[in-house]
Design a protein around this motif. Structure first.
Motif, short mmCIF file in Angstrom:
data_model
loop_
_atom_site.label_atom_id
_atom_site.label_comp_id
_atom_site.label_asym_id
_atom_site.label_seq_id
_atom_site.Cartn_x
_atom_site.Cartn_y
_atom_site.Cartn_z
N ALA A 36 44.52 45.25 33.02
CA ALA A 36 43.56 44.73 32.03
C ALA A 36 42.09 45.26 32.68
N MET A 37 41.31 46.02 31.45
CA MET A 37 39.84 46.46 31.66
C MET A 37 39.16 45.49 31.14
N HIS A 38 37.88 45.32 31.83
CA HIS A 38 36.71 44.22 31.38
C HIS A 38 35.52 45.29 31.62
N VAL A 39 34.85 45.39 30.55
CA VAL A 39 33.54 45.93 30.68
C VAL A 39 32.47 44.88 29.94
N VAL A 62 35.29 46.91 35.04
CA VAL A 62 36.36 46.28 36.05
C VAL A 62 37.77 46.40 35.69
N GLY A 63 38.55 47.06 36.53
CA GLY A 63 39.91 46.91 36.18
C GLY A 63 40.68 46.04 37.11
N ASP A 64 41.65 45.44 36.55
CA ASP A 64 42.46 44.22 37.54
C ASP A 64 43.87 44.77 37.77
N GLY A 65 44.60 43.87 38.53
CA GLY A 65 46.02 44.32 38.67
C GLY A 65 46.89 44.20 37.66
N ARG A 66 46.61 43.42 36.66
CA ARG A 66 47.57 43.24 35.70
C ARG A 66 47.36 44.50 34.51
N VAL A 113 36.20 37.56 36.55
CA VAL A 113 36.99 38.36 35.77
C VAL A 113 38.23 38.08 35.39
N THR A 114 38.94 37.82 36.60
CA THR A 114 40.56 37.88 36.53
C THR A 114 40.95 36.42 37.15
N GLU A 115 41.98 35.98 36.64
CA GLU A 115 42.52 34.66 37.63
C GLU A 115 43.82 35.18 38.42
N ALA A 136 44.59 48.06 29.53
CA ALA A 136 44.62 49.58 29.45
C ALA A 136 45.87 50.04 30.06
N GLU A 137 46.67 49.61 30.85
CA GLU A 137 47.89 50.09 31.52
C GLU A 137 48.70 48.75 31.67
N ALA A 138 50.05 49.19 32.02
CA ALA A 138 50.99 48.10 32.48
C ALA A 138 50.61 47.55 33.62
N GLU A 139 51.27 46.61 34.16
CA GLU A 139 50.72 45.71 35.36
C GLU A 139 51.00 46.88 36.73
#
Length: 488
Positions: A388-391, A382-386, A353-355, A411-414
């Protein structure tokens, strides 16, 4: 016209640990299991045990911590009628004092000096109730503990008293139907005989309860222990972390054991029936437990020894069914795991999902499309530390999971994305996200297919909701009645 009085109570700071538990029994037509009331700091929390749902919370008073020397550490009352009341109190002087109410023939009684704030009650007070006068009378002073008495519990028939103490032990005190008051012990303990001493905890014992054939204790060593009435240890439960288990509660009708710890967690266990415990040892009962399946994510199976900062580990997981799990890791991978009865696991790496940023949150929505002959379709958020949302839309082809569509957006700031929440009543078209300050955002998702078979995905911010409490949102639900129910 009759006026209604409205009372508003000032709320205090949430203090964290669960300090009290109580079952709320309802008619079976409403709920087959009792509801659970938990007290924590300045709040009362009402839970539905059947589906592990927080129904409501009530702020009842301003939470205050008081540090002062106190004569009585604990108290429990037994009795179904005023004339039958027995009051057991545990003191910091390692002694249990048992009282009863004796009917007094005169209206004259002694009182403490109300003008002297340092005066103490004489416990010779006579009180009027229902036209009669009663006097508190000490019937027993039970000694044996080597530390302060933290909790007491009566059996349902009042014939047995359980006490737990700073000395890491629990003790049983049994009513002697024919007390011998000619010896010194009889004069000291009155109608109570010292029963078995329960040793097993490695630290202070905070709470206890007694049922028809078992005793439950909870202590600072983060263990909850189940004992037989003969003092034999039957089971050890270790589910909490931190500074110990503060409260335990057992319901005989449902065989539910509830524990609450300093970690602010409430655990519900289903114990065997009382008869199943009879004569069983810890080893025999352990053999009755279901086998636990232990699995490792694919990239960690070759690790030996301690993990380091570069090791891959599980950040989030969700059960799609009793034999299917979605797992997200700190390296950004999303896995599908199929569990088999023989203990084997079939792993499928769906996507990275994320790098170089970890997964922060994960939620799952499964849709049954059997009426369309399409089986089950899973939507994984799935939401990541940056931020970003991924569906991901996961479909199954001959039983193999594959990602059919993917939607990603900021979706939000880092480091400001905390949670993602599907709401079953709203289906896959809507999803909520939250940040650490209690801000909720509602997003609408769209997946369309053109005439030539090209899929297009879109996402739109519909609304934002700011919590007035400024606290983290831990779970959420919504309905078509235009209401959102966040839980903090």
């Amino acid at each position: 016209m009759k006026m209604e009085k409205s009372v508003s109570m000032k709320g205090g700071q949430y203090l964290g640990e669960i300090s009290a538990l109580c079952f709320l029994n309802l008619p079976s037509s409403i709920s087959p299991l009792p509801f659970l009331l938990a007290g924590s700091g300045s709040q009362l929390l009402l839970f539905d045990i059947n589906d592990t749902r927080l129904i409501n919370s009530f702020t009842v008073f301003q939470g205050v911590r008081i540090h002062q020397r106190c004569l009585l550490y604990s108290m429990k009352i037994w009795g179904h009628h005023f004339n039958d009341l027995r009051i057991a109190s545990g003191t910091i002087f390692n002694e249990i004092v048992v009282w009863e109410l004796a009917q007094h023939q005169h209206s004259q009684y002694l009182t403490s000096n109300e003008n002297d704030p340092n005066s103490m009650p004489t416990f010779q007070d006579v009180h009027k109730f229902d036209g009669k006068y009663y006097q508190a009378k000490v019937v027993s002073r039970l000694s044996g503990h080597q530390g302060s008495i933290f909790c007491l519990s009566w059996s349902t028939d009042g014939t047995t008293l359980i006490s737990v103490s700073d000395d890491r032990s629990a003790r049983m005190w049994v009513v002697d139907m024919e007390p011998d008051v000619t010896d010194d012990l009889g004069k000291l303990q009155g109608p109570y005989l010292a029963g078995p001493i329960l040793f097993g905890h490695s630290a202070r014992v905070w709470d206890c309860c007694i049922s028809d054939s078992i005793i439950v204790t909870a202590g600072e060593d983060c263990s909850c222990r189940v004992w037989g009435l003969d003092g034999k240890e039957l089971r050890i439960i270790k589910e909490h972390i931190g500074r110990g288990i503060w409260r335990c509660l057992y319901d005989l009708n449902s065989s539910l054991l509830v524990t609450a710890g300093f970690d602010s967690a409430i655990k519900v266990h289903c114990l065997p029936t009382s008869s199943a415990f009879s004569g069983k040892s810890v080893k025999e009962l352990d053999e009755r437990k279901a086998e636990v399946l232990q699995i490792c994510i694919p990239n960690s199976s070759g690790h030996a020894g301690l993990m380091d900062s570069k090791s891959e580990y599980v950040r989030c997981l969700k059960f799609a069914s009793k034999d299917t799990i979605y797992v997200a890791t700190n390296h950004g991978y999303l896995y599908h795991a199929k569990l088999y009865e023989n203990g084997s696991v079939e792993w499928t790496e769906l996507v990275k999902v994320t790098e170089e940023v970890p997964v922060i949150c994960l939620d799952l929505l499964s849709e049954d499309l059997s009426n369309l002959s399409l089986g089950v379709e899973d939507w994984v958020a799935v939401g990541d530390g940056r931020g970003a949302m991924h569906v991901l839309e996961v479909q199954f082809c001959d039983g193999t999971p594959k990602v059919a569509a993917r939607i990603s957006w900021l979706a939000e700031a880092e480091r400001q994305l905390l949670g993602a929440y599907w709401c079953k009543s709203l289906s896959r078209r809507f999803i909520f996200t939250s940040n650490p300050r209690g801000l909720l955002k509602l997003w609408r998702l769209s997946v369309s297919v053109s005439d030539d078979g090209v899929r297009s995905c879109g996402v739109h911010l519909i609304a934002s909701f700011m919590s007035p409490f400024g606290a983290r949102i831990m779970s959420l639900d919504a309905s078509y009645d235009e209401e959102v129910y966040p839980y903090f």
